[in-house]
Design a protein around this motif. Structure first.
Motif, PDB file in Angstrom:
ATOM      1  N   GLU A 148      40.308 -19.520 -24.409  1.00  0.00           N
ATOM      2  CA  GLU A 148      41.713 -19.931 -24.510  1.00  0.00           C
ATOM      3  C   GLU A 148      41.975 -21.234 -23.778  1.00  0.00           C
ATOM      4  N   HIS A 149      41.115 -21.580 -22.809  1.00  0.00           N
ATOM      5  CA  HIS A 149      41.286 -22.828 -22.055  1.00  0.00           C
ATOM      6  C   HIS A 149      40.236 -23.863 -22.462  1.00  0.00           C
ATOM      7  N   GLU A 150      39.737 -23.726 -23.702  1.00  0.00           N
ATOM      8  CA  GLU A 150      38.837 -24.714 -24.295  1.00  0.00           C
ATOM      9  C   GLU A 150      37.563 -24.902 -23.476  1.00  0.00           C
ATOM     10  N   ALA A 151      37.044 -23.803 -22.986  1.00  0.00           N
ATOM     11  CA  ALA A 151      35.768 -23.833 -22.263  1.00  0.00           C
ATOM     12  C   ALA A 151      34.788 -22.894 -22.939  1.00  0.00           C
ATOM     13  N   ASP A 152      34.688 -23.023 -24.288  1.00  0.00           N
ATOM     14  CA  ASP A 152      33.815 -22.121 -25.055  1.00  0.00           C
ATOM     15  C   ASP A 152      32.359 -22.242 -24.629  1.00  0.00           C
ATOM     16  N   ALA A 153      31.909 -23.461 -24.321  1.00  0.00           N
ATOM     17  CA  ALA A 153      30.509 -23.641 -23.942  1.00  0.00           C
ATOM     18  C   ALA A 153      30.198 -22.907 -22.636  1.00  0.00           C
ATOM     19  N   VAL A 154      31.166 -22.884 -21.717  1.00  0.00           N
ATOM     20  CA  VAL A 154      30.964 -22.160 -20.460  1.00  0.00           C
ATOM     21  C   VAL A 154      30.910 -20.659 -20.728  1.00  0.00           C
ATOM     22  N   ALA A 155      31.803 -20.176 -21.593  1.00  0.00           N
ATOM     23  CA  ALA A 155      31.790 -18.755 -21.948  1.00  0.00           C
ATOM     24  C   ALA A 155      30.455 -18.375 -22.572  1.00  0.00           C
ATOM     25  N   ALA A 156      29.976 -19.221 -23.508  1.00  0.00           N
ATOM     26  CA  ALA A 156      28.686 -18.939 -24.150  1.00  0.00           C
ATOM     27  C   ALA A 156      27.559 -18.963 -23.129  1.00  0.00           C
ATOM     28  N   GLY A 157      27.636 -19.897 -22.171  1.00  0.00           N
ATOM     29  CA  GLY A 157      26.605 -19.966 -21.137  1.00  0.00           C
ATOM     30  C   GLY A 157      26.584 -18.731 -20.257  1.00  0.00           C
ATOM     31  N   CYS A 158      27.775 -18.201 -19.919  1.00  0.00           N
ATOM     32  CA  CYS A 158      27.830 -16.971 -19.116  1.00  0.00           C
ATOM     33  C   CYS A 158      27.183 -15.811 -19.865  1.00  0.00           C
ATOM     34  N   ALA A 159      27.524 -15.673 -21.162  1.00  0.00           N
ATOM     35  CA  ALA A 159      26.952 -14.588 -21.965  1.00  0.00           C
ATOM     36  C   ALA A 159      25.437 -14.730 -22.061  1.00  0.00           C
ATOM     37  N   ASP A 160      24.965 -15.970 -22.253  1.00  0.00           N
ATOM     38  CA  ASP A 160      23.526 -16.208 -22.378  1.00  0.00           C
ATOM     39  C   ASP A 160      22.790 -15.821 -21.097  1.00  0.00           C
ATOM     40  N   ARG A 161      23.351 -16.164 -19.957  1.00  0.00           N
ATOM     41  CA  ARG A 161      22.680 -15.857 -18.693  1.00  0.00           C
ATOM     42  C   ARG A 161      22.706 -14.365 -18.393  1.00  0.00           C
ATOM     43  N   VAL A 162      23.763 -13.671 -18.780  1.00  0.00           N
ATOM     44  CA  VAL A 162      23.782 -12.218 -18.629  1.00  0.00           C
ATOM     45  C   VAL A 162      22.713 -11.589 -19.513  1.00  0.00           C
ATOM     46  N   TRP A 163      22.548 -12.093 -20.737  1.00  0.00           N
ATOM     47  CA  TRP A 163      21.527 -11.550 -21.639  1.00  0.00           C
ATOM     48  C   TRP A 163      20.131 -11.734 -21.045  1.00  0.00           C
ATOM     49  N   ARG A 164      19.865 -12.897 -20.453  1.00  0.00           N
ATOM     50  CA  ARG A 164      18.539 -13.129 -19.870  1.00  0.00           C
ATOM     51  C   ARG A 164      18.237 -12.062 -18.814  1.00  0.00           C
ATOM     52  N   TRP A 165      19.242 -11.761 -17.990  1.00  0.00           N
ATOM     53  CA  TRP A 165      19.035 -10.757 -16.951  1.00  0.00           C
ATOM     54  C   TRP A 165      18.853  -9.370 -17.560  1.00  0.00           C
ATOM     55  N   LEU A 166      19.694  -9.012 -18.524  1.00  0.00           N
ATOM     56  CA  LEU A 166      19.563  -7.710 -19.174  1.00  0.00           C
ATOM     57  C   LEU A 166      18.219  -7.577 -19.883  1.00  0.00           C
ATOM     58  N   SER A 167      17.777  -8.668 -20.507  1.00  0.00           N
ATOM     59  CA  SER A 167      16.521  -8.631 -21.260  1.00  0.00           C
ATOM     60  C   SER A 167      15.347  -8.253 -20.363  1.00  0.00           C
ATOM     61  N   SER A 168      15.312  -8.801 -19.151  1.00  0.00           N
ATOM     62  CA  SER A 168      14.205  -8.478 -18.238  1.00  0.00           C
ATOM     63  C   SER A 168      14.226  -6.998 -17.857  1.00  0.00           C
ATOM     64  N   ARG A 169      15.408  -6.426 -17.709  1.00  0.00           N
ATOM     65  CA  ARG A 169      15.492  -5.005 -17.376  1.00  0.00           C
ATOM     66  C   ARG A 169      15.142  -4.137 -18.583  1.00  0.00           C
ATOM     67  N   ILE A 170      15.542  -4.569 -19.759  1.00  0.00           N
ATOM     68  CA  ILE A 170      15.213  -3.814 -20.979  1.00  0.00           C
ATOM     69  C   ILE A 170      13.704  -3.752 -21.165  1.00  0.00           C
ATOM     70  N   ASP A 171      13.028  -4.876 -20.956  1.00  0.00           N
ATOM     71  CA  ASP A 171      11.574  -4.914 -21.124  1.00  0.00           C
ATOM     72  C   ASP A 171      10.887  -3.913 -20.206  1.00  0.00           C
ATOM     73  N   VAL A 172      11.412  -3.785 -18.983  1.00  0.00           N
ATOM     74  CA  VAL A 172      10.806  -2.854 -18.020  1.00  0.00           C
ATOM     75  C   VAL A 172      10.949  -1.421 -18.502  1.00  0.00           C
ATOM     76  N   TRP A 173      12.146  -1.040 -18.963  1.00  0.00           N
ATOM     77  CA  TRP A 173      12.408   0.364 -19.247  1.00  0.00           C
ATOM     78  C   TRP A 173      11.993   0.790 -20.642  1.00  0.00           C
ATOM     79  N   VAL A 174      11.949  -0.123 -21.599  1.00  0.00           N
ATOM     80  CA  VAL A 174      11.480   0.259 -22.936  1.00  0.00           C
ATOM     81  C   VAL A 174      10.019   0.695 -22.881  1.00  0.00           C
ATOM     82  N   GLY A 175       9.245   0.084 -22.023  1.00  0.00           N
ATOM     83  CA  GLY A 175       7.833   0.440 -21.919  1.00  0.00           C
ATOM     84  C   GLY A 175       7.534   1.526 -20.913  1.00  0.00           C
TER      85      GLY A 175
END
Length: 733
Positions: free
Chosen positions: A524-551
């Motif tokens: 809403e404040h025209e900071a879409d790239a920052v929002a996308a960056g936050c989501a991307d960095r959260v995914w990177r962290w979640l991905s590392s935890r998913i890899d641990v527990w899926v195996g």
């Protein structure tokens, strides 16, 4: 202590009438008849626990004192002004708090009185004439126990500061009756610092102009920023803010504050929390090792003094101080405003007349033997302090406490148009601006955006973390992005991530509750790239935890841990760009059937309209579930279990047994290390195998038995897959 004839006290109690002294059993019982069990304070709570305080209490409004008492009390209070070491001209008044009646066996464990009013500095106990034994009042006086006994014929008055720990030992016979008063310090005069000011001023100047070197390694630490002079007493925040200092504290503080002014310094009153860790032995350990002579433990007092616990901490023998830490948690700033802070002091920043270990700690914890550290004893204290710093170092001295004051000061400079001064103050934060209250995110964002200096803005924002951002911060985050560019802000977030100190649960909670509204507000404040960056960095962290527990081998632990990640991942997918969504869909396609322990809860938790990524994830999940449902059921005689161990010879033999279709039982003579390894492997993987040891012969025999859980688990997995497949088919056409 003051002793007065018993007949000076005219006393009447509602429901009882006049009270005659000495108080005997019949009259004490009548007092108990109109009393209630006494309570006590612990923190903000008022509790009733007879194992801590066992006595009867009458409130002040039930008790009336005759007019003849006032003159004797005033004279006693003048005496106590001198005895307590109050400044000349100070005046005490006594406010009745309660009447207490102790019967046989009743007591009050060591405690401190709460300062019930800002003016309260201490307590007065009047032990009324009565026939009893025991019930001694024991007051800690700087680590030494002062013991006071009641009298049959006289009233015994004892006054002490509220922070002094004291106790009432158990009454052995008869009844002990007392009146308790709050001691109030009224109209305290300004304390004259005397002729020591000039000398103290020279010491301060010398302290702040002498370079300091670290205790170990001799590293040059530069000139000190502050000096904290520890006072002898504890204070509440209200009492300290009112400047109602006790005993020698008043004169020392006045001298030091006058010297600080003369030396061009500022001074504040502060509260310190102190922890000391000692190498120590308990008296029990000493006796056990033959190092302790029982005769040394004999008390010089009469036999009566041995009843009840002694406030002297004689249960331990202190050897060497291993470690100590002093943290300031609160102060009254030079502007007179109280402030909660956090500032750890170094050794070269602290001095005191009275060493802390000669005072009585408010809490101790004996750890016993701790390996390389021997026997350790932790002791906690609270002390007030006068903290002094040179006026030219005032900003750094206050800002290092992690206070909001630093940011307010910089904002004031910016509002006044002093951009250079604001930048200089902000840049000076760098050496210590490391651990800041998350509540300061908003002012820090505002300061950083208005500085118009990317490097200094990075200094201001360095201590914070992405998990501290909330939706209402979005306008300030967007302003920061406009000031320095979105790449700069995303690089800052990357630096935050590389030094993240949040626990996994804290981060998962933040992703679940705050990520979606934060990203929406940023958009809403025209900071879409920052929002996308936050989501991307959260995914990177979640991905590392998913890899641990899926195996992970253990099915129940795997399912539970992946389930904890499901809702946070669903929130990421709700705000993910098409590119990030495709990346997540590809990542969830790779791991195999185990990933459905995560994917199905993610699909169930997703709230937004289906995106292409979500549809792709659902399609892949449906394909895997269909294959699983269509897979032939295990034959009744198939006991094989697919498993791979660590590659050692023990694991190879275990794997051979597990893979056999027909072998259900296995007897295995195996030495202890091998048995422990097998137990660990089976438990870690959650294998449906019972493993016990038959303790006969050498080596003992490990008995392995495959259980019916092997079939039940597969039936449960197939049943759950069929249910999930039906839901998917109805939800995603």
């Amino acid at each position: 202590m003051v002793q007065l004839p018993g007949d000076v006290l005219e006393l009447e109690v509602t429901g009882v009438g006049p009270v005659e002294t000495p108080i005997r059993a019949a009259q004490a019982k009548r007092l108990i008849g109109v009393a209630r069990p006494a309570r006590f304070g612990r923190g903000a709570e008022t509790l009733s626990d007879a194992s801590v305080r066992d006595t009867w209490e009458l409130t002040a409004d039930q008790v009336r004192l005759g007019p003849g008492w006032r003159g004797h009390l005033d004279a006693a209070l003048e005496h106590f002004c001198d005895e307590l070491g109050l400044p000349a001209g100070a005046r005490l008044t006594a406010e009745l708090h309660s009447m207490l009646v102790y019967g046989k066996g009743q007591f009050f464990l060591p405690h401190q009185d709460s300062e019930k009013r800002d003016e309260m500095v201490g307590s007065l106990v009047v032990m009324l004439p009565s026939v009893h034994t025991g019930g001694e009042l024991v007051v800690d006086d700087g680590g030494h126990a002062q013991i006071y006994r009641g009298s049959r014929d006289d009233a015994v008055l004892v006054a002490f500061y509220a922070d002094r720990r004291h106790e009432v030992r158990p009454v052995r016979s008869g009844y002990r009756v007392t009146l308790t008063f709050n001691l109030l310090l009224t109209s305290p005069p300004a304390t004259s610092p005397g002729g020591q000011v000039a000398e103290a001023s020279r010491y301060l100047t010398e302290h702040f102009t002498s370079r300091v070197f670290s205790r170990y390694g001799g590293r040059d630490l530069g000139e000190p920023t502050r000096l904290a002079f520890l006072l002898d007493h504890e204070y509440t925040t209200k009492g300290l803010a009112a400047g109602r200092l006790k005993g020698a504290d008043a004169e020392r503080a006045a001298t030091l504050r006058a010297a600080a002014e003369q030396a061009g310094c500022e001074s504040v009153l502060a509260l310190a929390e102190i922890k000391e860790t000692w190498d120590a032995l308990s008296t029990e350990d000493l006796r056990h090792h033959g190092w302790y002579d029982d005769e040394d433990d004999e008390d010089d007092e009469d036999d009566e003094d041995d009843d009840g616990p002694d406030l002297d901490d004689d249960d331990y023998e202190l050897n060497e101080l291993i470690d100590d830490e002093i943290v300031l948690g609160w102060w009254v700033g030079p502007d007179g405003k109280p402030e909660t802070i956090r500032l750890a002091l170094h050794d070269h920043e602290v001095c005191a007349v009275t060493q802390t270990n000669s005072l009585t700690p408010y809490e101790t914890e004996y750890e016993g033997y701790m390996g390389n550290y021997g026997n350790t004893l932790d002791r906690w204290y609270r002390r007030a302090a006068v903290v002094v710093w040179p006026k030219e170092k005032a900003f750094a001295a206050r800002a290092e406490a992690g206070s909001a004051w630093a940011l307010r000061t910089i904002l004031d400079r910016l509002d006044a148009g002093d951009l250079d001064g604001a930048r200089a103050d902000a840049a000076s934060l760098e050496p210590f601006w490391l651990d800041v209250d998350p509540a300061l995110v908003a002012p820090a964002l505002e300061v950083a955006a208005r500085l118009r200096d990317a490097r200094v803005a990075g200094v201001v924002m360095a201590p914070f973390r992405m998990q501290m951002l909330r939706p209402d911060h979005a306008p300030l985050v967007a302003a920061l992005a406009r000031a320095y560019g979105e790449p700069w802000l995303l690089d800052l977030i990357d630096r935050w991530e590389s030094s993240n100190r949040f626990t996994g649960l804290d981060r998962l909670r933040w992703v679940t509750e705050a990520l979606v509204p934060l990203c929406q507000a940023l958009g809403e404040h025209e900071a879409d790239a920052v929002a996308a960056g936050c989501a991307d960095r959260v995914w990177r962290w979640l991905s590392s935890r998913i890899d641990v527990w899926v195996g992970h081998d253990h099915p129940d632990r795997r399912r539970a841990s992946l389930g904890e990640l499901a809702v946070p991942l669903a929130r990421v997918l709700e705000v993910a760009s098409d590119e990030l969504g495709a990346t997540i869909a590809d990542a969830l396609r790779a791991p195999g059937d185990n990933v459905d322990d995560l994917v199905v809860p993610v699909l169930r938790a997703h709230r937004a309209p289906p995106t292409p990524a979500l549809v792709a994830i659902a399609h892949d999940c449906r394909s895997r579930l269909s294959r699983l449902v269509d897979r032939p059921a295990r034959a009744d005689d198939d006991w094989s279990i697919a498993w791979t161990g660590c590659g050692c010879a023990v694991c190879d033999r275990l794997a051979a047994f597990l893979s056999s279709r027909s072998d259900r039982n296995h007897e295995w003579p195996l030495a202890k290390p091998g048995r422990q390894h097998v137990h660990q492997q089976i438990d870690t993987a959650g294998l449906p195998v019972r493993h016990i040891t038959r303790r006969h012969g050498r080596p003992y025999t490990l008995l392995l038995t495959k259980t019916e859980d092997l079939f039940r688990r597969e039936d449960d997995v197939r049943r759950r897959a069929r249910k999930d497949l039906d839901w998917l088919s109805s939800r995603f056409e």
